[in-house]
Design an enzyme around this catalytic site. Structure first.
Site, PDB file in Angstrom:
ATOM      1  N   SER A  60       0.583  -1.397  -0.006  1.00  0.00           N
ATOM      2  CA  SER A  60       0.164   0.053  -0.540  1.00  0.00           C
ATOM      3  C   SER A  60       0.909   1.147   0.018  1.00  0.00           C
ATOM      4  CB  SER A  60      -1.055  -0.014   1.215  1.00  0.00           C
ATOM      5  OG  SER A  60      -1.687   0.864   1.148  1.00  0.00           O
ATOM      6  N   GLU A  61       0.856   1.811  -0.579  1.00  0.00           N
ATOM      7  CA  GLU A  61       1.352   3.812  -1.062  1.00  0.00           C
ATOM      8  C   GLU A  61       1.947   3.935   0.401  1.00  0.00           C
ATOM      9  OE1 GLU A  61      -1.299   6.479  -3.121  1.00  0.00           O
ATOM     10  OE2 GLU A  61      -1.770   4.805  -3.962  1.00  0.00           O
ATOM     11  N   ASN A  62       0.524   3.890   1.332  1.00  0.00           N
ATOM     12  CA  ASN A  62       0.907   4.991   2.553  1.00  0.00           C
ATOM     13  C   ASN A  62       2.239   4.028   3.609  1.00  0.00           C
ATOM     14  OD1 ASN A  62      -0.989   2.854   2.219  1.00  0.00           O
ATOM     15  ND2 ASN A  62      -1.595   3.167   4.655  1.00  0.00           N
ATOM     16  N   GLY A  63       2.733   3.072   3.121  1.00  0.00           N
ATOM     17  CA  GLY A  63       3.879   2.569   3.843  1.00  0.00           C
ATOM     18  C   GLY A  63       3.655   1.288   4.427  1.00  0.00           C
TER      19      GLY A  63
ATOM     20  N   SER B  85       7.718   4.017   0.087  1.00  0.00           N
ATOM     21  CA  SER B  85       7.027   3.006  -0.774  1.00  0.00           C
ATOM     22  C   SER B  85       7.012   2.750  -2.076  1.00  0.00           C
ATOM     23  CB  SER B  85       4.956   3.714   0.006  1.00  0.00           C
ATOM     24  OG  SER B  85       4.546   2.647  -0.925  1.00  0.00           O
TER      25      SER B  85
END
Length: 463
Positions: A293-296, A335
């Site tokens: 997920s791009e938020n880490g 990320s």
């Protein structure tokens, strides 16, 4: 003199922010990881003509949007100025009225620009945004046979960020996905102010520090308590909702997600974007698929319930999720390195339109003021298989598989697979081939609901 970066209150920490300042405010989605106490203090302090740098503006009285509602902002540098299907926000109204100017920046580019600004790097070239509106007016250079656009480092006057705990040296520690934008935002500011849940008596464990104190100028304890919001599906868009075509029900969103999961081989790393793709995480249990997920976060699984969730673990759609064995947390710069660097083999995104050249449009529609680029442009810029999940037609019955996209593009010739509520289509290099048809429908019916000339000779199965 002993270093002590602790301030008595959020008000004291932002008291010297002058009119005309640029202020980066961290926060993810609509409600997560915002420095709410500092934002409220800045609203009460009243500085005007602010330039706000942010991923998203959030919602409610405690997040960045409150400064806009208070008419303290005249410029935005953001990844989201609007969201599809949402009521027109104060930001959209003021942009439309000419009170605020807006620069939309892809999420991965935003954190990279702030990181570069803080690192003394003047500019860099990136594949993200090539061929889209984001590239207009920017220098393009071909590197290793691939076009890149020039982006400049970004430095702001103040950064407002959030962490779990700090010590008097300004060292910060995070929990869960809480670090997301924080390191990049901290590095890109002349003055970084951190709001924390706890200030320890003594020092933090050096091994546990997520942002070293050299990047942090002020630390303050959180004073505004904001309850965790548990996201609920919007009316008519639940996982079990289904559209009707020719009087027959199509696949539900849940069925589309299960179908998409089955197209991904074991041993894959896969990113899940906003919307229908987030449901895919419910269909990887027991399989050797690692979700990104791009938020880490790397290595998460099923969407959590209201009765069983960790408020510090959520996906790109802001939904709380459970971790799987081997999971890890990291910041947003890292990320996007994973995706642009080719480490993530599959990306699943929502879409507004896909056209006959495999172009994707998924961040703005004609009725939106600005739009919501988020990380999508970065996600399609890597060497990855891009899978788009969307309904076959929009709510007005117009095809989403079109001859040419007339919505702003997210990426050029980037789509490999399309999963709709009527079937699965795979790009063969020249056109899309239909390989699966939803129960109760024929290839001819599916093709008739697109503007494309589909190859219907490759259908492999039908439930």
């Amino acid at each position: 003199m002993t270093i002590n970066k602790i301030y008595d209150s959020p008000a004291a920490a932002v008291a010297d922010v002058p009119d005309g300042s640029s202020v980066s405010i961290a926060g993810f989605g609509m409600t997560h990881s915002f420095p709410t106490s500092l934002t409220v203090a800045l609203r009460e302090q009243g500085a005007r003509r602010l330039c706000i740098v942010a991923n998203s503006l959030g919602t409610g009285d405690y997040r960045s949007n409150t400064l806009i509602e208070n008419h303290q902002v005249n410029r935005l540098i953001v990844s989201f100025s609007a969201r599809a299907g949402e009521a027109k926000s104060a930001a959209e109204q003021q942009i439309e009225a000419g009170e605020i100017t807006v620069e939309l920046v892809p999420q991965g580019t935003l954190v990279e620009r702030l990181r570069a600004g803080g690192a003394g790097i003047g500019a860099f070239f990136t594949r993200t945004g090539v061929g889209t509106a984001i590239a207009e007016g920017k220098e393009v250079r071909t590197i290793d046979g691939v076009d890149h656009i020039l982006e400049y480092g970004l430095k702001v006057d103040y950064a407002l960020i959030r962490a779990a705990r700090a010590d008097r040296f300004g060292n910060l520690q995070f929990t869960g996905v809480g670090r997301n934008f924080m390191p990049a935002f901290a590095k890109g500011a002349k003055v970084t102010v951190a709001e924390v849940d706890e200030i320890v008596d003594g020092t933090l464990d050096p091994e546990a520090i997520g942002v070293p104190g050299v990047f942090v100028d002020r630390v303050v304890r959180r004073t505004v308590e904001v309850p965790h919001d548990f996201p609920a599906p919007r009316a008519g868009r639940g996982a079990d909702s289904a559209r009707t075509y020719h009087g027959k029900p199509a696949l539900t969103r849940r069925q589309m997600a299960e179908l998409a999961a089955g197209l991904v081989p074991d041993g894959s790393y896969m990113n899940l974007g906003l919307g229908i793709p987030t449901l895919i995480s419910n269909y990887v249990e027991g399989r050797d698929i690692v979700l990104h997920s791009e938020n880490g976060v790397l290595g998460y699984g099923m969407i959590a319930t209201r009765e069983d969730y960790d408020p510090e673990v959520y996906n790109a759609g802001g939904q709380y999720v459970h971790l799987r064995p081997g999971a890890s947390f990291f910041e947003s710069v890292t990320s996007f390195e994973m995706v642009r660097g080719g480490r993530v083999g599959f990306v699943a995104l929502g879409g507004f339109q896909v056209d006959g050249q495999a172009n994707l449009a998924n961040w703005s529609t004609p009725d939106m003021i600005g739009g919501g680029i988020g990380g999508a442009m970065d996600l399609v810029a890597g060497d990855t298989t891009v899978m788009v999940l969307m309904t076959h037609c929009d709510s007005a019955g117009r095809p989403k598989l079109v001859k040419d996209c007339d919505f702003p593009l997210t990426g050029l010739a980037c789509v490999n697979i399309v999963v709709t509520d009527l079937g699965v289509l795979r790009w063969d290099g020249t056109r899309f081939a239909l390989e699966y048809i939803a129960p109760g429908f024929t290839a001819e019916e599916v093709a008739a609901l697109t503007e494309l000339e589909l190859d219907t000779s490759q259908v492999q199965w039908q439930s």
